[in-house]
Motif scaffolding. Structure first.
Motif, PDB file in Angstrom:
ATOM      1  N   UNK A   1       0.871  -1.181   0.000  1.00 35.18           N
ATOM      2  CA  UNK A   1       0.000   0.000   0.000  1.00 35.18           C
ATOM      3  C   UNK A   1       0.906   1.229   0.000  1.00 35.18           C
ATOM      4  N   UNK A   2       0.669   2.146  -0.937  1.00 32.69           N
ATOM      5  CA  UNK A   2       1.439   3.388  -1.000  1.00 32.69           C
ATOM      6  C   UNK A   2       0.618   4.512  -0.376  1.00 32.69           C
ATOM      7  N   UNK A   3       0.928   4.919   0.868  1.00 32.87           N
ATOM      8  CA  UNK A   3       0.116   5.959   1.524  1.00 32.87           C
ATOM      9  C   UNK A   3       0.208   7.307   0.836  1.00 32.87           C
ATOM     10  N   UNK A   4       1.271   7.537   0.060  1.00 32.35           N
ATOM     11  CA  UNK A   4       1.426   8.812  -0.634  1.00 32.35           C
ATOM     12  C   UNK A   4       0.453   8.943  -1.807  1.00 32.35           C
ATOM     13  N   UNK A   5      -0.116   7.838  -2.254  1.00 37.64           N
ATOM     14  CA  UNK A   5      -1.062   7.859  -3.367  1.00 37.64           C
ATOM     15  C   UNK A   5      -2.513   7.880  -2.897  1.00 37.64           C
ATOM     16  N   UNK A   6      -2.723   7.857  -1.587  1.00 35.98           N
ATOM     17  CA  UNK A   6      -4.073   7.821  -1.027  1.00 35.98           C
ATOM     18  C   UNK A   6      -4.380   9.124  -0.306  1.00 35.98           C
ATOM     19  N   UNK A   7      -5.665   9.442  -0.205  1.00 35.98           N
ATOM     20  CA  UNK A   7      -6.058  10.629   0.558  1.00 35.98           C
ATOM     21  C   UNK A   7      -5.753  10.445   2.028  1.00 35.98           C
TER      22      UNK A   7
ATOM     23  N   UNK B   1       4.766  14.898   5.438  1.00 40.95           N
ATOM     24  CA  UNK B   1       3.862  14.577   4.327  1.00 40.95           C
ATOM     25  C   UNK B   1       3.195  13.220   4.544  1.00 40.95           C
ATOM     26  N   UNK B   2       3.933  12.294   5.093  1.00 40.81           N
ATOM     27  CA  UNK B   2       3.386  10.975   5.402  1.00 40.81           C
ATOM     28  C   UNK B   2       2.414  11.054   6.567  1.00 40.81           C
ATOM     29  N   UNK B   3       2.810  11.717   7.642  1.00 41.30           N
ATOM     30  CA  UNK B   3       1.981  11.797   8.841  1.00 41.30           C
ATOM     31  C   UNK B   3       0.656  12.498   8.545  1.00 41.30           C
ATOM     32  N   UNK B   4       0.668  13.477   7.651  1.00 39.33           N
ATOM     33  CA  UNK B   4      -0.556  14.200   7.312  1.00 39.33           C
ATOM     34  C   UNK B   4      -1.625  13.316   6.684  1.00 39.33           C
ATOM     35  N   UNK B   5      -1.247  12.139   6.189  1.00 39.88           N
ATOM     36  CA  UNK B   5      -2.205  11.242   5.547  1.00 39.88           C
ATOM     37  C   UNK B   5      -2.838  10.254   6.531  1.00 39.88           C
ATOM     38  N   UNK B   6      -2.424  10.317   7.784  1.00 45.69           N
ATOM     39  CA  UNK B   6      -2.885   9.337   8.771  1.00 45.69           C
ATOM     40  C   UNK B   6      -4.125   9.850   9.495  1.00 45.69           C
TER      41      UNK B   6
ATOM     42  N   UNK C   1      -5.738  18.145   4.592  1.00 44.75           N
ATOM     43  CA  UNK C   1      -4.394  18.506   4.123  1.00 44.75           C
ATOM     44  C   UNK C   1      -3.811  19.720   4.821  1.00 44.75           C
ATOM     45  N   UNK C   2      -4.682  20.571   5.392  1.00 44.50           N
ATOM     46  CA  UNK C   2      -4.160  21.777   6.033  1.00 44.50           C
ATOM     47  C   UNK C   2      -3.489  21.483   7.374  1.00 44.50           C
TER      48      UNK C   2
END
Length: 214
Positions: A86-92, A111-116, A195-196
């Motif tokens: 699973x690529x977390x950078x490609x998911x919302x 950038x990674x943590x913001x997707x969690x 994202x903010x």
């Protein structure tokens, strides 16, 4: 630090596989599974899988949904063979992630943590100050971008919208010098991806200074 390119290759994967079979390796993965289990039984993406040992432990022993993401071609191949990539950078957004000995390797980890959406689980070297970090065996400028105090790590995650809900020294008690483990939980109740949620400009200035960037 601006880290160099570490040798993430088949030998790196094999070295982690060898360590996983040791008594310490088994104890570490059990402790990590138990840490995650205390907070969630939901889906987790393991970032930087080593040899996939944590994934196998959580899938096989705890029967919990567990996936992985890596930049090591050997790790990526293993994940694809097992249909676990699973690529977390490609998911919302992703539900939760684990970062065992990996956060310090990622230059732009925010950038990674913001997707969690829910939890970030971390094991990482923790230092008293810069002198302690430079004298430590964990001072590896060719691999590690970041060096944290406990206060500093919690402060960064707070800026990113997370509260620390557990911090322990279990891995240090098992013989891993200066290693602490943390569970960070997304603060906002609806836990949707926004994202903010990111570091403010003053904190970015500190990070740019630490990285030696203009």
């Amino acid at each position: 630090m601006t880290a160099g390119i570490a040798p993430y290759d088949a030998r790196y994967f094999e070295r982690y596989a060898e360590m996983a079979g040791t008594p310490m390796g088994r104890a570490l993965n059990q402790a990590r599974c138990e840490l995650v289990e205390r907070h969630t039984d939901g889906a987790v993406v393991d970032i930087g899988i080593g040899a996939g040992t944590f994934i196998k432990c959580r899938l096989g022993h705890h029967l919990r949904p567990t996936y992985g993401y890596d930049v090591n071609p050997a790790g990526v191949a293993w994940l694809h063979r097992n249909s676990l990539f699973v690529d977390p950078y490609e998911l919302e957004g992703v539900e939760s992630i684990t970062c065992w000995d990996v956060l310090e390797h990622i230059p732009d980890f925010e950038k990674l943590v913001n997707r969690v959406k829910r939890y970030v689980f971390v094991s990482i070297p923790i230092f008293q100050d810069a002198t302690h970090a430079r004298m430590s065996k964990h001072f590896r400028p060719e691999e590690h971008c970041w060096y944290f105090t406990e206060y500093g790590l919690k402060a960064v995650f707070s800026k990113l919208g997370f509260d620390c809900v557990e911090a322990n020294a279990t891995e240090a008690s098992l013989g891993r010098e200066d290693i602490m483990s943390f569970a960070f939980k997304r603060r906002v109740l609806d836990e949707r991806h926004h994202p903010e949620w990111t570091l403010d400009e003053s904190h970015f200035a500190v990070l740019r200074s630490m990285r030696g960037r203009p």
